[in-house]
Design a protein around this motif. Structure first.
Motif, PDB file in Angstrom:
ATOM      1  N   PRO A   1       0.817  -1.210   0.000  1.00 57.96           N
ATOM      2  CA  PRO A   1       0.000   0.000   0.000  1.00 57.96           C
ATOM      3  C   PRO A   1       0.856   1.267   0.000  1.00 57.96           C
ATOM      4  O   PRO A   1       1.899   1.320   0.641  1.00 57.96           O
TER       5      PRO A   1
ATOM      6  N   PHE B   1      -0.890   4.317   0.411  1.00 59.14           N
ATOM      7  CA  PHE B   1      -1.667   5.272   1.198  1.00 59.14           C
ATOM      8  C   PHE B   1      -1.487   4.937   2.676  1.00 59.14           C
ATOM      9  O   PHE B   1      -1.582   3.776   3.070  1.00 59.14           O
TER      10      PHE B   1
ATOM     11  N   TYR C   1      -2.172   4.702   6.860  1.00 60.99           N
ATOM     12  CA  TYR C   1      -3.346   4.407   7.675  1.00 60.99           C
ATOM     13  C   TYR C   1      -3.894   5.721   8.216  1.00 60.99           C
ATOM     14  O   TYR C   1      -3.212   6.450   8.934  1.00 60.99           O
TER      15      TYR C   1
ATOM     16  N   ARG D   1      -6.420   2.593   1.580  1.00 61.57           N
ATOM     17  CA  ARG D   1      -5.253   1.768   1.885  1.00 61.57           C
ATOM     18  C   ARG D   1      -5.486   0.314   1.484  1.00 61.57           C
ATOM     19  O   ARG D   1      -4.626  -0.329   0.911  1.00 61.57           O
ATOM     20  N   GLU D   2      -6.681  -0.195   1.782  1.00 61.43           N
ATOM     21  CA  GLU D   2      -6.956  -1.611   1.556  1.00 61.43           C
ATOM     22  C   GLU D   2      -7.705  -1.892   0.260  1.00 61.43           C
ATOM     23  O   GLU D   2      -7.643  -2.995  -0.254  1.00 61.43           O
TER      24      GLU D   2
END
Length: 95
Positions: free
Chosen positions: A79, A81, A83, A91-92
């Motif tokens: 990732p 981005f 958290y 992010r996910e």
């Protein structure tokens, strides 16, 4: 087969993510226009992380009502981005 409805921009600043999230929010539908007996498949999704910073996403599609596994897809992704509470999809989501 699931049709992709949105091309996700993988590199975003926080400000760009806020603007995009506000735009995408209008696309969310909370009603469920189907009868329960019309639902033939259900999917579960999860993302996990390793110590090296990679994320691992898995989607499992099950047939209803037998719960037979129809498809399993796994993907590995690093990732970009950070958290940020409230922005987990940035992010996910790409994984």
């Amino acid at each position: 087969m699931i049709k992709k409805r949105y091309d996700f921009p993988y590199e975003l600043s926080y400000q760009e993510a806020v603007l995009l999230q506000n735009r995408i929010r209008k696309m969310v539908k909370l009603d469920f226009p189907y009868r329960e007996e019309e639902v033939r498949f259900v999917a579960g999704v999860d993302v996990a992380y390793d110590r090296e910073g990679f994320s691992f996403g898995t989607v499992v599609v099950l047939r209803i009502p037998s719960l037979e596994i129809v498809e399993v897809v796994c993907e590995r992704w690093r990732p970009s981005f950070p958290y940020i509470p409230g922005f987990l999809s940035f992010r996910e989501g790409p994984v």
